[in-house]
Design a protein around this motif. Structure first.
Motif, PDB file in Angstrom:
ATOM      1  N   ASN A   7       0.881  -1.033   0.059  1.00 47.79           N
ATOM      2  CA  ASN A   7      -0.192  -0.125  -0.052  1.00 47.79           C
ATOM      3  C   ASN A   7       0.762   1.255   0.071  1.00 47.79           C
ATOM      4  N   LYS A   8       1.929   1.111   0.167  1.00 50.38           N
ATOM      5  CA  LYS A   8       2.942   2.140   0.070  1.00 50.38           C
ATOM      6  C   LYS A   8       3.774   2.215  -1.247  1.00 50.38           C
ATOM      7  N   PRO A   9       4.002   3.645  -1.712  1.00 49.95           N
ATOM      8  CA  PRO A   9       4.792   3.603  -2.916  1.00 49.95           C
ATOM      9  C   PRO A   9       6.293   3.413  -2.784  1.00 49.95           C
ATOM     10  N   ALA A  10       6.772   2.688  -3.876  1.00 46.88           N
ATOM     11  CA  ALA A  10       8.185   2.750  -3.666  1.00 46.88           C
ATOM     12  C   ALA A  10       8.878   4.065  -3.642  1.00 46.88           C
ATOM     13  N   ASP A  11       8.398   5.028  -4.349  1.00 52.74           N
ATOM     14  CA  ASP A  11       9.100   6.245  -4.195  1.00 52.74           C
ATOM     15  C   ASP A  11       8.172   7.427  -4.681  1.00 52.74           C
ATOM     16  N   THR A  12       8.500   8.700  -4.574  1.00 52.23           N
ATOM     17  CA  THR A  12       7.790   9.784  -4.889  1.00 52.23           C
ATOM     18  C   THR A  12       8.698  10.674  -5.585  1.00 52.23           C
ATOM     19  N   ILE A  13       8.537  11.213  -6.529  1.00 53.19           N
ATOM     20  CA  ILE A  13       9.441  12.142  -7.119  1.00 53.19           C
ATOM     21  C   ILE A  13       8.650  13.556  -7.510  1.00 53.19           C
ATOM     22  N   ARG A  14       9.253  14.483  -7.045  1.00 54.03           N
ATOM     23  CA  ARG A  14       8.682  15.793  -7.034  1.00 54.03           C
ATOM     24  C   ARG A  14       9.349  16.990  -8.169  1.00 54.03           C
ATOM     25  N   PHE A  15       8.650  17.686  -8.591  1.00 54.78           N
ATOM     26  CA  PHE A  15       9.325  18.667  -9.436  1.00 54.78           C
ATOM     27  C   PHE A  15       8.216  19.837  -9.451  1.00 54.78           C
ATOM     28  N   GLY A  16       8.539  21.027  -8.492  1.00 52.45           N
ATOM     29  CA  GLY A  16       7.575  22.127  -8.149  1.00 52.45           C
ATOM     30  C   GLY A  16       6.323  21.332  -7.383  1.00 52.45           C
ATOM     31  N   THR A  17       4.981  21.742  -8.006  1.00 48.67           N
ATOM     32  CA  THR A  17       3.840  20.941  -7.517  1.00 48.67           C
ATOM     33  C   THR A  17       3.501  19.778  -8.335  1.00 48.67           C
ATOM     34  N   LEU A  18       4.421  19.184  -9.092  1.00 49.49           N
ATOM     35  CA  LEU A  18       3.927  18.170  -9.596  1.00 49.49           C
ATOM     36  C   LEU A  18       4.695  16.932  -8.962  1.00 49.49           C
ATOM     37  N   LYS A  19       4.056  15.598  -9.150  1.00 47.12           N
ATOM     38  CA  LYS A  19       4.820  14.442  -8.394  1.00 47.12           C
ATOM     39  C   LYS A  19       4.431  13.298  -9.340  1.00 47.12           C
ATOM     40  N   GLY A  20       5.507  12.383  -9.342  1.00 45.02           N
ATOM     41  CA  GLY A  20       5.267  11.011  -9.758  1.00 45.02           C
ATOM     42  C   GLY A  20       5.404  10.038  -8.778  1.00 45.02           C
ATOM     43  N   THR A  21       4.323   9.303  -8.465  1.00 47.10           N
ATOM     44  CA  THR A  21       4.388   8.336  -7.471  1.00 47.10           C
ATOM     45  C   THR A  21       4.707   6.896  -8.069  1.00 47.10           C
ATOM     46  N   ILE A  22       5.608   6.336  -7.642  1.00 50.11           N
ATOM     47  CA  ILE A  22       6.278   4.924  -8.331  1.00 50.11           C
ATOM     48  C   ILE A  22       5.576   3.659  -7.322  1.00 50.11           C
ATOM     49  N   TRP A  23       5.010   3.109  -8.203  1.00 47.63           N
ATOM     50  CA  TRP A  23       4.646   1.800  -7.566  1.00 47.63           C
ATOM     51  C   TRP A  23       5.118   0.516  -7.758  1.00 47.63           C
ATOM     52  N   ARG A  24       5.517  -0.334  -6.883  1.00 49.85           N
ATOM     53  CA  ARG A  24       6.529  -1.577  -7.266  1.00 49.85           C
ATOM     54  C   ARG A  24       5.519  -2.676  -7.302  1.00 49.85           C
ATOM     55  N   ASN A  25       5.277  -3.449  -8.210  1.00 51.37           N
ATOM     56  CA  ASN A  25       4.246  -4.386  -8.593  1.00 51.37           C
ATOM     57  C   ASN A  25       4.841  -5.962  -8.390  1.00 51.37           C
ATOM     58  N   ALA A  72      11.791   8.086 -14.507  1.00 44.59           N
ATOM     59  CA  ALA A  72      12.527   7.078 -15.372  1.00 44.59           C
ATOM     60  C   ALA A  72      13.796   6.775 -14.764  1.00 44.59           C
ATOM     61  N   ASN A  73      14.623   7.626 -14.407  1.00 49.14           N
ATOM     62  CA  ASN A  73      15.923   7.522 -13.700  1.00 49.14           C
ATOM     63  C   ASN A  73      15.702   6.703 -12.335  1.00 49.14           C
ATOM     64  N   ARG A  74      14.810   6.992 -11.809  1.00 48.65           N
ATOM     65  CA  ARG A  74      14.624   6.338 -10.506  1.00 48.65           C
ATOM     66  C   ARG A  74      14.255   5.102 -10.422  1.00 48.65           C
ATOM     67  N   ILE A  75      13.215   4.723 -11.515  1.00 46.81           N
ATOM     68  CA  ILE A  75      12.873   3.328 -11.895  1.00 46.81           C
ATOM     69  C   ILE A  75      14.051   2.504 -12.185  1.00 46.81           C
ATOM     70  N   ILE A  76      14.962   3.127 -12.951  1.00 50.46           N
ATOM     71  CA  ILE A  76      16.128   2.194 -13.476  1.00 50.46           C
ATOM     72  C   ILE A  76      16.943   2.059 -12.098  1.00 50.46           C
ATOM     73  N   ALA A  77      17.112   2.804 -10.872  1.00 49.39           N
ATOM     74  CA  ALA A  77      17.893   2.448  -9.956  1.00 49.39           C
ATOM     75  C   ALA A  77      17.097   1.353  -9.112  1.00 49.39           C
ATOM     76  N   LEU A  78      15.765   1.530  -9.021  1.00 42.18           N
ATOM     77  CA  LEU A  78      14.878   0.566  -8.190  1.00 42.18           C
ATOM     78  C   LEU A  78      15.125  -0.768  -8.983  1.00 42.18           C
ATOM     79  N   LYS A  79      15.310  -0.921  -9.891  1.00 41.98           N
ATOM     80  CA  LYS A  79      15.248  -2.368 -10.730  1.00 41.98           C
ATOM     81  C   LYS A  79      16.623  -2.972 -10.476  1.00 41.98           C
ATOM     82  N   ALA A  80      17.796  -1.921 -10.506  1.00 42.33           N
ATOM     83  CA  ALA A  80      18.896  -2.343 -10.129  1.00 42.33           C
ATOM     84  C   ALA A  80      19.105  -2.828  -8.733  1.00 42.33           C
ATOM     85  N   ALA A  81      18.381  -2.116  -7.822  1.00 43.31           N
ATOM     86  CA  ALA A  81      18.405  -2.693  -6.510  1.00 43.31           C
ATOM     87  C   ALA A  81      17.745  -3.816  -6.465  1.00 43.31           C
ATOM     88  N   ASP A  82      16.849  -4.220  -7.144  1.00 42.51           N
ATOM     89  CA  ASP A  82      15.828  -5.478  -7.150  1.00 42.51           C
ATOM     90  C   ASP A  82      16.750  -6.427  -7.360  1.00 42.51           C
TER      91      ASP A  82
END
Length: 88
Positions: A7-25, A72-82
Motif C-alpha cells: 500500500n506504500k509507494p516505492a518512491d515519490t519524485i517531485r518537481f514543483g507542484t507536480l509529483k510522480g508516485t512510483i508503485w512496485r508491483n 524514469a531514472n529512479r525506476i532504473i535505480a529501483l530495478k538495479a536494487a531489485d
C-alpha cells in the motif's frame, strides 16, 4: 528500497507542484517486479487544504517532461536494487 507493504509507494519524485508516485508491483510466474507511475499536481483548495489532481495545465505538461525523466531514472535505480536482492 524495496517496500514490503504494497500500500506504500516505492518512491515519490517531485518537481514543483507536480509529483510522480512510483508503485512496485510483484512479478508473476517467476518474472521480476515491474513498476507503474501515477502523475499528479498538488494544489490548495478554498479552505487551504492540500489536494492532488491528475488534471494538468499546459505549463504543467511542459514541466512533466522533466519529471518524467527523473522518474524514469529512479525506476532504473529501483530495478538495479531489485537485482541485487537475494532470491527468496
Amino acid at each position: 528500497m524495496t517496500q514490503t507493504n504494497t500500500n506504500k509507494p516505492a518512491d515519490t519524485i517531485r518537481f514543483g507542484t507536480l509529483k510522480g508516485t512510483i508503485w512496485r508491483n510483484p512479478g508473476k510466474d517467476g518474472k521480476p517486479p515491474y513498476y507503474s507511475v501515477n502523475y499528479s499536481r498538488g494544489y490548495t483548495d478554498e479552505r487551504g487544504d492540500w489536494r492532488d489532481t491528475d488534471s494538468l495545465s499546459e505549463a504543467d505538461n511542459l514541466k512533466l517532461g522533466v519529471l518524467h525523466t527523473n522518474v524514469a531514472n529512479r525506476i532504473i535505480a529501483l530495478k538495479a536494487a531489485d537485482k541485487e536482492e537475494p532470491a527468496n
